[in-house]
Design an enzyme around this catalytic site. Structure first.
Site, PDB file in Angstrom:
ATOM      1  N   CYS A   1      15.538 -17.109 -18.599  1.00 19.53           N
ATOM      2  CA  CYS A   1      15.218 -18.237 -19.251  1.00 19.53           C
ATOM      3  C   CYS A   1      16.485 -19.054 -19.781  1.00 19.53           C
ATOM      4  O   CYS A   1      17.406 -18.193 -19.922  1.00 19.53           O
ATOM      5  CB  CYS A   1      14.149 -17.771 -20.805  1.00 19.53           C
ATOM      6  SG  CYS A   1      14.003 -19.238 -21.564  1.00 19.53           S
TER       7      CYS A   1
ATOM      8  N   HIS B   1       5.384 -19.108 -17.544  1.00 19.40           N
ATOM      9  CA  HIS B   1       6.472 -19.087 -18.321  1.00 19.40           C
ATOM     10  C   HIS B   1       6.615 -20.275 -19.165  1.00 19.40           C
ATOM     11  O   HIS B   1       6.721 -20.305 -20.402  1.00 19.40           O
ATOM     12  CB  HIS B   1       7.573 -18.714 -17.343  1.00 19.40           C
ATOM     13  CG  HIS B   1       8.812 -18.833 -17.962  1.00 19.40           C
ATOM     14  ND1 HIS B   1       9.598 -17.681 -18.215  1.00 19.40           N
ATOM     15  CD2 HIS B   1       9.515 -19.628 -18.794  1.00 19.40           C
ATOM     16  CE1 HIS B   1      10.934 -17.805 -18.806  1.00 19.40           C
ATOM     17  NE2 HIS B   1      10.833 -18.898 -18.898  1.00 19.40           N
ATOM     18  N   GLU B   2       6.220 -21.303 -18.557  1.00 18.15           N
ATOM     19  CA  GLU B   2       6.542 -22.771 -19.186  1.00 18.15           C
ATOM     20  C   GLU B   2       5.593 -23.098 -20.364  1.00 18.15           C
ATOM     21  O   GLU B   2       5.757 -23.416 -21.390  1.00 18.15           O
ATOM     22  CB  GLU B   2       6.605 -23.884 -18.155  1.00 18.15           C
ATOM     23  CG  GLU B   2       7.625 -23.792 -17.113  1.00 18.15           C
ATOM     24  CD  GLU B   2       8.938 -23.423 -17.518  1.00 18.15           C
ATOM     25  OE1 GLU B   2       9.334 -23.607 -18.674  1.00 18.15           O
ATOM     26  OE2 GLU B   2       9.645 -22.673 -16.837  1.00 18.15           O
TER      27      GLU B   2
ATOM     28  N   HIS C   1       6.123 -21.493 -23.467  1.00 22.22           N
ATOM     29  CA  HIS C   1       7.158 -22.039 -24.304  1.00 22.22           C
ATOM     30  C   HIS C   1       6.561 -22.842 -25.317  1.00 22.22           C
ATOM     31  O   HIS C   1       6.748 -23.459 -26.338  1.00 22.22           O
ATOM     32  CB  HIS C   1       8.188 -22.972 -23.568  1.00 22.22           C
ATOM     33  CG  HIS C   1       9.372 -22.108 -23.032  1.00 22.22           C
ATOM     34  ND1 HIS C   1      10.235 -21.186 -23.722  1.00 22.22           N
ATOM     35  CD2 HIS C   1       9.877 -21.888 -21.886  1.00 22.22           C
ATOM     36  CE1 HIS C   1      11.087 -20.527 -22.977  1.00 22.22           C
ATOM     37  NE2 HIS C   1      10.857 -20.987 -21.700  1.00 22.22           N
TER      38      HIS C   1
HETATM   39  C1  SB7 Z   1      11.538 -16.673 -13.966  1.00 23.44           C
HETATM   40  C2  SB7 Z   1      12.288 -18.002 -14.306  1.00 23.44           C
HETATM   41  C3  SB7 Z   1      11.618 -19.014 -14.607  1.00 23.44           C
HETATM   42  C4  SB7 Z   1      10.126 -18.920 -14.785  1.00 23.44           C
HETATM   43  C5  SB7 Z   1       9.435 -17.879 -14.559  1.00 23.44           C
HETATM   44  C6  SB7 Z   1      10.335 -16.658 -13.927  1.00 23.44           C
HETATM   45  C7  SB7 Z   1      12.301 -20.298 -15.403  1.00 23.44           C
HETATM   46  C8  SB7 Z   1      13.452 -20.188 -15.973  1.00 23.44           C
HETATM   47  C9  SB7 Z   1      13.788 -21.456 -16.531  1.00 23.44           C
HETATM   48  N1  SB7 Z   1      13.212 -21.556 -18.081  1.00 23.44           N
HETATM   49  O1  SB7 Z   1      13.811 -21.117 -18.839  1.00 23.44           O
HETATM   50  C10 SB7 Z   1      12.148 -22.345 -18.332  1.00 23.44           C
HETATM   51  O2  SB7 Z   1      11.603 -22.006 -19.327  1.00 23.44           O
HETATM   52 NI    NI Z   2      12.369 -20.359 -20.353  1.00 25.13          NI
END
Ligand code: SB7
Ligand code: NI
Length: 192
Positions: A114, A157-158, A161
């Site tokens: 992240c 993942h987003e 957040h």
């Molecule tokens: C690995 C990396 C991400 C998502 C899913 C698996 C994005 C990383 C960048 N971020 O922190 C976005 O929130």
């Molecule tokens: Ni992230």
């Protein structure tokens, strides 16, 4: 231009808040933010620009990571074929909502990272393998998408957040490399 200086890190309270829905039409400021977030991702994936501006490569970013507690995310996932001019997914999603998902789960073999976390956190992060997501584009048009595998993981993942959830909240604290029954593991070649 957004840089890593704009990205807040773990411990900042905004990362633990539930972000607010946006209303349409977006303000000029909100439209600028959408464009800047997507541009940040593109720059971060360009080796020369990433070095010049000291950007960590990222495939996604959520507005709360730049201390704006609104339900806006950007994703820029390149095609698996690096020669392919069109990215697999490159969008800003406003008020995104997972409306259905597979029972089947998946996770990345290398775990997740992240932009707001300056350390490696080992462990599998279970995610839905397939999702249907509804959202609005910056012009306020309702959109729907079906996603699977890596792009689906990034969007999950987003969206986490937006709900104050960090990827490591989903790692089994007793056994970070324990895998739920029936989960599959996505190879590193699918990651950036
Ligand atoms: C690995 C990396 C991400 C998502 C899913 C698996 C994005 C990383 C960048 N971020 O922190 C976005 O929130
Ligand atoms: Ni992230």
């Amino acid at each position: 231009m957004l840089t890593m200086k704009d990205v807040i890190r773990e411990g900042h309270p905004t990362l633990r808040k539930v972000a607010e829905e946006l209303t349409f039409p977006l303000t000029d400021e909100e439209k600028d933010l959408a464009a800047e977030m997507l541009q940040f991702l593109k720059n971060s994936q360009d080796p020369e620009l990433a070095e010049k501006y000291e950007l960590r490569p990222g495939v996604g970013i959520a507005a709360p990571q730049v201390d704006i507690s609104k339900r806006m995310i950007a994703v820029h996932v390149p095609s698996e074929d690096p020669e392919d001019p069109l990215p697999e997914l490159s969008e800003v999603l406003i008020n995104p909502k997972i409306v259905s998902h597979s029972v089947q789960q998946t996770c990345l073999s290398e775990g997740e990272g992240c932009l707001s976390v300056d350390r490696e956190v080992p462990g599998y992060v279970p995610r839905h393998k397939r999702i249907r997501v509804e959202y609005f584009d910056v012009d306020g048009n309702k959109q729907k998408k079906r996603l699977k595998n890596f792009p689906a993981i990034v969007v999950q993942h987003e969206i986490d957040h937006l709900n104050g959830v960090m990827f490591y909240d989903r790692i089994d604290p007793d056994n970070p490399l324990a895998l739920p029954e029936g989960i599959d593991i996505l190879g590193a070649e699918e990651e950036l």
